[in-house]
Enzyme design. Sequence first.
Site, mmCIF file in Angstrom:
data_model
loop_
_atom_site.group_PDB
_atom_site.id
_atom_site.type_symbol
_atom_site.label_atom_id
_atom_site.label_comp_id
_atom_site.label_asym_id
_atom_site.label_seq_id
_atom_site.Cartn_x
_atom_site.Cartn_y
_atom_site.Cartn_z
ATOM 1 N N ASN A 8 1.843 -1.620 10.719
ATOM 2 C CA ASN A 8 1.508 -2.838 9.779
ATOM 3 C C ASN A 8 2.779 -3.534 9.190
ATOM 4 O O ASN A 8 3.423 -3.081 8.463
ATOM 5 C CB ASN A 8 0.752 -2.276 8.618
ATOM 6 C CG ASN A 8 0.171 -3.390 7.860
ATOM 7 O OD1 ASN A 8 0.602 -4.592 7.984
ATOM 8 N ND2 ASN A 8 -0.311 -3.116 6.341
ATOM 9 N N LYS A 10 3.074 -6.194 7.791
ATOM 10 C CA LYS A 10 2.767 -6.870 6.362
ATOM 11 C C LYS A 10 3.601 -8.284 6.801
ATOM 12 O O LYS A 10 3.517 -8.839 7.645
ATOM 13 C CB LYS A 10 3.364 -6.083 5.319
ATOM 14 C CG LYS A 10 2.626 -4.632 5.209
ATOM 15 C CD LYS A 10 2.906 -3.917 3.905
ATOM 16 C CE LYS A 10 2.381 -2.649 4.073
ATOM 17 N NZ LYS A 10 2.281 -1.807 2.984
ATOM 18 N N HIS A 93 -7.237 -3.934 3.212
ATOM 19 C CA HIS A 93 -5.903 -3.294 2.853
ATOM 20 C C HIS A 93 -5.832 -3.409 1.493
ATOM 21 O O HIS A 93 -6.455 -4.241 0.746
ATOM 22 C CB HIS A 93 -5.017 -3.663 3.477
ATOM 23 C CG HIS A 93 -3.733 -2.976 3.255
ATOM 24 N ND1 HIS A 93 -3.017 -3.143 2.317
ATOM 25 C CD2 HIS A 93 -2.990 -2.391 4.325
ATOM 26 C CE1 HIS A 93 -2.054 -2.150 2.478
ATOM 27 N NE2 HIS A 93 -1.856 -1.717 3.555
ATOM 28 N N GLU A 95 -3.514 -4.090 -0.413
ATOM 29 C CA GLU A 95 -2.603 -5.178 -0.673
ATOM 30 C C GLU A 95 -3.643 -6.503 -1.102
ATOM 31 O O GLU A 95 -3.186 -7.399 -1.344
ATOM 32 C CB GLU A 95 -1.614 -5.230 -0.196
ATOM 33 C CG GLU A 95 -0.457 -4.341 -0.257
ATOM 34 C CD GLU A 95 0.427 -3.909 0.581
ATOM 35 O OE1 GLU A 95 0.639 -4.673 1.653
ATOM 36 O OE2 GLU A 95 1.082 -2.744 0.494
ATOM 37 N N GLU A 161 -5.722 5.287 2.529
ATOM 38 C CA GLU A 161 -4.663 5.141 2.306
ATOM 39 C C GLU A 161 -4.589 4.967 0.599
ATOM 40 O O GLU A 161 -4.952 4.113 0.156
ATOM 41 C CB GLU A 161 -4.132 3.437 2.626
ATOM 42 C CG GLU A 161 -4.025 3.461 4.221
ATOM 43 C CD GLU A 161 -3.185 2.267 4.533
ATOM 44 O OE1 GLU A 161 -2.099 2.668 4.926
ATOM 45 O OE2 GLU A 161 -3.612 1.266 4.051
ATOM 46 N N GLY A 167 3.929 2.432 -0.032
ATOM 47 C CA GLY A 167 5.195 1.786 -0.252
ATOM 48 C C GLY A 167 6.006 2.489 -1.335
ATOM 49 O O GLY A 167 6.932 1.891 -1.848
ATOM 50 N N SER A 202 3.068 5.857 3.091
ATOM 51 C CA SER A 202 4.458 6.328 3.091
ATOM 52 C C SER A 202 4.647 7.297 4.225
ATOM 53 O O SER A 202 5.119 8.503 4.126
ATOM 54 C CB SER A 202 4.833 7.049 1.694
ATOM 55 O OG SER A 202 4.920 5.988 1.063
HETATM 56 P P1 PGA Z 1 3.746 2.239 3.808
HETATM 57 O O1 PGA Z 1 2.544 1.361 3.725
HETATM 58 O O2 PGA Z 1 3.629 2.981 5.163
HETATM 59 O O3 PGA Z 1 5.051 1.450 3.436
HETATM 60 O O4 PGA Z 1 3.557 3.201 2.705
HETATM 61 C C1 PGA Z 1 1.291 1.749 4.610
HETATM 62 C C2 PGA Z 1 0.308 0.538 4.405
HETATM 63 O O5 PGA Z 1 0.480 -0.139 3.701
HETATM 64 O O6 PGA Z 1 -0.543 0.298 5.429
#
Ligand code: PGA
Length: 243
Positions: A8, A10, A93, A95, A161, A167, A202
């Site tokens: 991803n 982003k 997601h 976010e 997740e 993140g 992460s």
């Molecule tokens: P991350 O993000 O690996 O940076 O924690 C995962 C995601 O948002 O899909």
Amino acid sequence: MKPFVVANWKMNFTLKESEKLMTTIISDLGIFTGTVVVCPSFVSLSAVSKLMQNTSYYLGAQSCFYETDGAYTGEVSPRMLKDVGCQYVLVGHSERRTRGESNDDVRRKLVAVMAEGLTPILCVGESLADRKAGTGVEFVQSQLRVGLSDVSSGRVMVAYEPIWAIGTGVEAQAEQTIPMLQAINATLGQMKIETSVLYGGSVQASNARRFVDEGYAGVLVGSASWQSESFVGIVKAIMNEEV
Ligand code: PGA
């Protein structure tokens, strides 16, 4: 079972940067077994799609709208995503949920994605507050029940997740990820939906294998997919026995 890895990207990378990253990943990773899906930003989808021709990579989008076309300024439909070569779409997601996407929006998006013959990857996960309150499992189960309520057949995937692990560098522990996978599978079983469940949050080369060993079908990778070296390390860690 062949593991599944989703990148991803982003809201990162210009067109040129996206092309460079994809080209580098293809050359660094070489031949692999399993499925690798890369989700660039909307504006880079077409360029990355071209680079994926005659490779084993799949293209994914990070979101979509649920209508096919019409007066929806700024939105992108599953039909458009299919046209540029997408086969997967992340839906729900965290976010996006924190920016106002409801469970019902997620449900509609999922239906729209499947209607185009694309595979939705439904993202679910609880906040730290929910986990601390002991309502994390309940929260995730309700995301699944609403999100998947219109799904009767067809291919769909789920990504667990936990919001507090996205993140943050916080590595979810086995006593958190294993019971949650069992709860997700139980809910999916009750709903008579067959799907694979990925883990995200992460994920690094050092922990990716663990999630697959726990029973997850693969991983959804954010920040560690933004550089070829760390991303290739993750793919190799879960796909190639010798690493
Ligand atoms: P991350 O993000 O690996 O940076 O924690 C995962 C995601 O948002 O899909």
